[in-house]
Design a protein around this motif. Structure first.
Motif, PDB file in Angstrom:
ATOM      1  N   UNK A 173       0.861  -1.184   0.000  1.00 25.26           N
ATOM      2  CA  UNK A 173       0.000   0.000   0.000  1.00 25.26           C
ATOM      3  C   UNK A 173       0.894   1.229   0.000  1.00 25.26           C
ATOM      4  N   UNK A 174       0.665   2.121  -0.955  1.00 28.42           N
ATOM      5  CA  UNK A 174       1.514   3.303  -1.098  1.00 28.42           C
ATOM      6  C   UNK A 174       0.726   4.521  -0.640  1.00 28.42           C
ATOM      7  N   UNK A 175       1.188   5.204   0.401  1.00 27.63           N
ATOM      8  CA  UNK A 175       0.447   6.374   0.897  1.00 27.63           C
ATOM      9  C   UNK A 175       0.564   7.548  -0.069  1.00 27.63           C
ATOM     10  N   UNK A 176      -0.323   8.521   0.104  1.00 31.17           N
ATOM     11  CA  UNK A 176      -0.236   9.757  -0.674  1.00 31.17           C
ATOM     12  C   UNK A 176       1.078  10.461  -0.359  1.00 31.17           C
ATOM     13  N   UNK A 177       1.699  11.014  -1.393  1.00 35.40           N
ATOM     14  CA  UNK A 177       2.983  11.706  -1.240  1.00 35.40           C
ATOM     15  C   UNK A 177       2.734  13.193  -1.461  1.00 35.40           C
ATOM     16  N   UNK A 178       2.629  13.989  -0.389  1.00 37.26           N
ATOM     17  CA  UNK A 178       2.315  15.408  -0.541  1.00 37.26           C
ATOM     18  C   UNK A 178       3.452  16.163  -1.221  1.00 37.26           C
ATOM     19  N   UNK A 179       3.092  17.263  -1.889  1.00 36.63           N
ATOM     20  CA  UNK A 179       4.096  18.057  -2.598  1.00 36.63           C
ATOM     21  C   UNK A 179       4.024  19.508  -2.133  1.00 36.63           C
ATOM     22  N   UNK A 180       3.803  20.429  -3.061  1.00 38.11           N
ATOM     23  CA  UNK A 180       3.712  21.836  -2.728  1.00 38.11           C
ATOM     24  C   UNK A 180       2.285  22.195  -2.311  1.00 38.11           C
ATOM     25  N   UNK A 181       2.143  23.310  -1.627  1.00 41.72           N
ATOM     26  CA  UNK A 181       0.818  23.749  -1.180  1.00 41.72           C
ATOM     27  C   UNK A 181      -0.108  23.931  -2.373  1.00 41.72           C
ATOM     28  N   UNK A 182      -1.316  23.394  -2.253  1.00 42.50           N
ATOM     29  CA  UNK A 182      -2.382  23.497  -3.265  1.00 42.50           C
ATOM     30  C   UNK A 182      -2.074  22.745  -4.554  1.00 42.50           C
ATOM     31  N   UNK A 183      -1.035  21.909  -4.554  1.00 42.96           N
ATOM     32  CA  UNK A 183      -0.698  21.121  -5.734  1.00 42.96           C
ATOM     33  C   UNK A 183      -1.030  19.651  -5.475  1.00 42.96           C
ATOM     34  N   UNK A 184      -1.233  18.867  -6.535  1.00 42.55           N
ATOM     35  CA  UNK A 184      -1.600  17.454  -6.345  1.00 42.55           C
ATOM     36  C   UNK A 184      -0.473  16.637  -5.736  1.00 42.55           C
ATOM     37  N   UNK A 185      -0.827  15.432  -5.297  1.00 37.84           N
ATOM     38  CA  UNK A 185       0.179  14.514  -4.757  1.00 37.84           C
ATOM     39  C   UNK A 185       1.156  14.093  -5.852  1.00 37.84           C
ATOM     40  N   UNK A 186       2.334  13.697  -5.438  1.00 41.20           N
ATOM     41  CA  UNK A 186       3.354  13.243  -6.386  1.00 41.20           C
ATOM     42  C   UNK A 186       2.988  11.868  -6.943  1.00 41.20           C
ATOM     43  N   UNK A 187       3.449  11.612  -8.151  1.00 43.64           N
ATOM     44  CA  UNK A 187       3.254  10.322  -8.820  1.00 43.64           C
ATOM     45  C   UNK A 187       4.603   9.646  -9.004  1.00 43.64           C
TER      46      UNK A 187
END
Length: 268
Positions: free
Chosen positions: A197-211
């Motif tokens: 299971x791969x958790x969400x990877x946060x990036x910059x504010x107001x931008x989508x999660x990393x892929x």
């Protein structure tokens, strides 16, 4: 003077024909505008290209019955603006007979990895290393980040072996992530599967999660880098007709899923 004769019916017919032509032109223009609007609407709501993945396994040394290493590489493609949808779950299936030889059984929990990184775990618990490439669509540009990977033997869960995979990026996101994989038995022609299971990877504010755009992990140590007590992969002593089968299934954040197959040729 002769009276002027006016043909009323002819005028009415001409007027009617002119009105009909005007109506036809108007309808044609309306139809064209409607079609254009529909085309624009369809272009606006057209689905983004579906995310897909390919897998490439390789064994080193490529010899039956050998102790060595397995490199498993995943490439993701498709997605909106060429950025694949983040993967949320993966199931990697390995051929029957392929196993991991661990001379000194040591483990490292995920909490320690998150707090202290790779240096916080016992050396004997490390079972592999690798690298990944992350992508995120930020505004009108795509940002990338190289990530270093380490794999460790984790504590058992419900008597099943686990892997803890640590990823460390440095710029521009400087993100540390840990995800757990559980090793389960599988049906032929596979022997075991690794469920992650791969958790969400946060990036910059107001931008989508990393892929994850690419992921390559080498489990075990080849002869060139092997120490006496190194953790290694044991290549099966026999190879099925057609080669060693590998497979993978993926579930993505946008709700889609996919699968991939690959075969490692039998050693000569």
């Amino acid at each position: 003077m002769s009276p002027i004769q006016i043909d009323i019916s002819s005028i009415r017919t001409t007027i009617a024909m002119g009105a009909a032509r005007t109506a036809v032109v108007a309808l044609t223009i309306c139809a064209g505008l409607a079609a254009s609007a529909r085309a624009q609407t369809l272009a606006t709501i057209a689905p983004s290209p579906e995310t897909f993945a390919t897998i490439t396994p390789s064994l080193s040394p490529d010899r039956l019955g050998a102790k060595g290493a397995l490199t498993f590489t995943i490439q993701y493609g498709g997605g909106e603006f060429g950025v694949p949808s983040p993967v949320r779950r993966s199931v990697l299936q390995f051929p029957a007979g392929l196993s991991l030889d661990i001379p000194n059984l040591r483990s490292c929990p995920a909490a320690r990895l998150r707090a202290r990184g790779a240096s916080g775990c016992p050396t004997q618990s490390e079972i592999g290393t690798g690298h990944a490439l992350m992508e995120v669509r930020a505004g009108t540009e795509t940002l990338t980040e190289d990530v270093t990977l380490w794999a460790f033997l984790g504590p058992p869960q419900n008597l099943e072996p686990t892997f803890e995979i640590l990823g460390q990026g440095y710029t521009p996101l400087d993100e540390r992530m840990v995800f757990t994989g559980t090793v389960l038995g599988d049906r032929p022609p596979y022997g075991e599967e690794l469920v992650m299971s791969i958790p969400a990877i946060p990036t910059l504010a107001l931008e989508p999660d990393a892929s994850i755009a690419s992921f390559s992990l080498t489990i075990g140590a080849s002869r060139r880098h092997r120490t006496r007590d190194a953790n290694t992969v044991l290549v099966p002593s026999s190879c099925p007709v057609g080669g060693f089968p590998f497979a993978a299934e993926f579930t993505y954040a946008d709700g889609s899923d996919g699968s991939a197959l690959a075969t490692a040729v039998c050693p000569r």
